[in-house]
Design a protein around this motif. Structure first.
Motif, PDB file in Angstrom:
ATOM      1  N   THR A 107       1.391  20.255 -39.504  1.00  0.00           N
ATOM      2  CA  THR A 107       1.997  19.041 -40.054  1.00  0.00           C
ATOM      3  C   THR A 107       3.492  19.050 -39.782  1.00  0.00           C
ATOM      4  O   THR A 107       4.178  20.029 -40.087  1.00  0.00           O
ATOM      5  N   TYR A 112       6.969  17.050 -40.594  1.00  0.00           N
ATOM      6  CA  TYR A 112       7.595  16.085 -41.498  1.00  0.00           C
ATOM      7  C   TYR A 112       8.628  15.250 -40.735  1.00  0.00           C
ATOM      8  O   TYR A 112       9.492  15.799 -40.038  1.00  0.00           O
ATOM      9  N   ASN A 116      10.530   8.073 -42.831  1.00  0.00           N
ATOM     10  CA  ASN A 116       9.665   6.893 -42.941  1.00  0.00           C
ATOM     11  C   ASN A 116      10.251   5.680 -42.218  1.00  0.00           C
ATOM     12  O   ASN A 116       9.947   4.542 -42.569  1.00  0.00           O
ATOM     13  N   LYS A 126      -0.197  16.472 -37.060  1.00  0.00           N
ATOM     14  CA  LYS A 126      -0.170  15.422 -38.084  1.00  0.00           C
ATOM     15  C   LYS A 126       1.285  15.143 -38.463  1.00  0.00           C
ATOM     16  O   LYS A 126       2.099  16.060 -38.545  1.00  0.00           O
ATOM     17  N   ASN A 177       3.799  13.633 -41.266  1.00  0.00           N
ATOM     18  CA  ASN A 177       4.000  13.230 -42.655  1.00  0.00           C
ATOM     19  C   ASN A 177       5.272  12.388 -42.713  1.00  0.00           C
ATOM     20  O   ASN A 177       6.372  12.905 -42.555  1.00  0.00           O
ATOM     21  N   ASN A 178       5.116  11.097 -42.907  1.00  0.00           N
ATOM     22  CA  ASN A 178       6.261  10.167 -42.901  1.00  0.00           C
ATOM     23  C   ASN A 178       6.413   9.442 -44.234  1.00  0.00           C
ATOM     24  O   ASN A 178       6.598   8.228 -44.291  1.00  0.00           O
ATOM     25  N   LYS A 179       6.381  10.201 -45.313  1.00  0.00           N
ATOM     26  CA  LYS A 179       6.440   9.616 -46.653  1.00  0.00           C
ATOM     27  C   LYS A 179       7.813   9.713 -47.301  1.00  0.00           C
ATOM     28  O   LYS A 179       7.968   9.377 -48.475  1.00  0.00           O
ATOM     29  N   VAL A 193       6.784  24.317 -44.927  1.00  0.00           N
ATOM     30  CA  VAL A 193       6.358  23.312 -43.948  1.00  0.00           C
ATOM     31  C   VAL A 193       6.263  23.939 -42.564  1.00  0.00           C
ATOM     32  O   VAL A 193       6.963  24.911 -42.256  1.00  0.00           O
TER      33      VAL A 193
END
Length: 274
Positions: free
Chosen positions: A132, A134, A137, A179, A181-183, A198
């Motif tokens: 993952t 990061y 967003n 993957k 993670n764009n939160k 991470v």
């Protein structure tokens, strides 16, 4: 007779106004003052370094520091500024399309590179299957995130998609099933990277430095300046790009002296464009 005199008076007045207009245009063309709008850092700092160099060439550089991203293009478009220095090509194109600005780039100056950071792995190819990463967003920079993996041969995009326009949905091959993670917002990524377990995170250089990360030393992948669409540029009103003072401005900003200054002052957090 009075009618003839009236007509002559109108003609004289029209000629005078035309002459005045031509004089103003000539005065503008020959002006030795260059007014540039810029973000505080690093843009205004770089312009300050350029100021004495331009002074030697006969130009007086005036720097207007602007803290937002919406005002500079408006001020150039309406003629209040000669140029601005704060944005990259994708942003300029978006502004032109959405607001109808008649602006053009006269050249790239520097890049504030994004980097991929990992405390576990030494390269992108070392990332395990299903890792993952990061990212922020910001949907406008999805292509920027993906470029790292496209360049390393880990991801392929739909045929014909330009990297600056790419979205996560354009991925057609993902060799390691990476993957994203764009939160979270960009400013929180360094803290997430520092405080959480991470696999990797993609961080803007200005936010990385705030958390005492060195883009040059601590990243496992760093954006390259050559042909990079995210290099920061000087923009002017279309039609002004051939003015002598604008040519003088970009020549100095792309000079070896300014490049050396950027390399020394920012130590990889900002790098000269190529």
């Amino acid at each position: 007779m009075k009618k003839i005199i009236s007509i002559l008076a109108v003609l004289v007045l029209t000629a005078a106004l035309a002459a005045c207009g031509n004089k103003d245009k000539t005065s503008s063309e020959n002006s030795k003052t260059i007014t540039v709008g810029a973000s505080p850092a690093p843009h205004a700092e770089i312009l300050e370094k350029a100021k004495p160099i331009l002074k030697k060439e006969g130009y007086d550089l005036k720097i207007k520091t602007i803290n937002d991203y919406t005002t500079p293009n408006k001020l150039v478009d309406n003629g209040e500024l000669d140029a601005n220095f704060f944005q990259h090509t994708p942003y300029l194109n978006t502004e032109k399309k959405s607001k109808g600005y008649k602006l053009v780039s006269v050249g790239n100056v520097e890049l504030e590179p994004m980097g991929v950071y990992s405390k576990k792995y030494k390269s992108l190819k070392d990332l395990p299957k299903g890792a993952t990463v990061y990212v922020s967003n910001n949907p406008a920079e999805e292509g920027r995130f993906l470029k790292f993996f496209v360049d390393d041969g880990l991801i392929k995009l739909k045929k014909g998609v330009k990297i600056q326009d790419a979205k996560f949905s354009d991925i057609v091959e993902n060799k390691k099933d990476i993957k994203f993670n764009n939160k979270q917002s960009a400013e929180y990524l360094p803290k997430i990277y520092q405080n959480q377990d991470v696999d990797a995170a993609i961080i803007n250089s200005n936010f990385a430095i705030e958390q005492h990360l060195s883009p040059k030393k601590d990243s496992i992948a760093l954006e390259k300046p050559k042909d990079n669409p995210y290099a920061n540029l000087v923009a002017v009103k279309d039609g002004d790009q051939n003015k002598k003072k604008i040519k003088a401005l970009i020549k100095v900003l792309q000079s070896k002296e300014i490049k050396d200054y950027i390399n020394k002052k920012y130590d990889g957090a900002v790098i000269p464009a190529k």
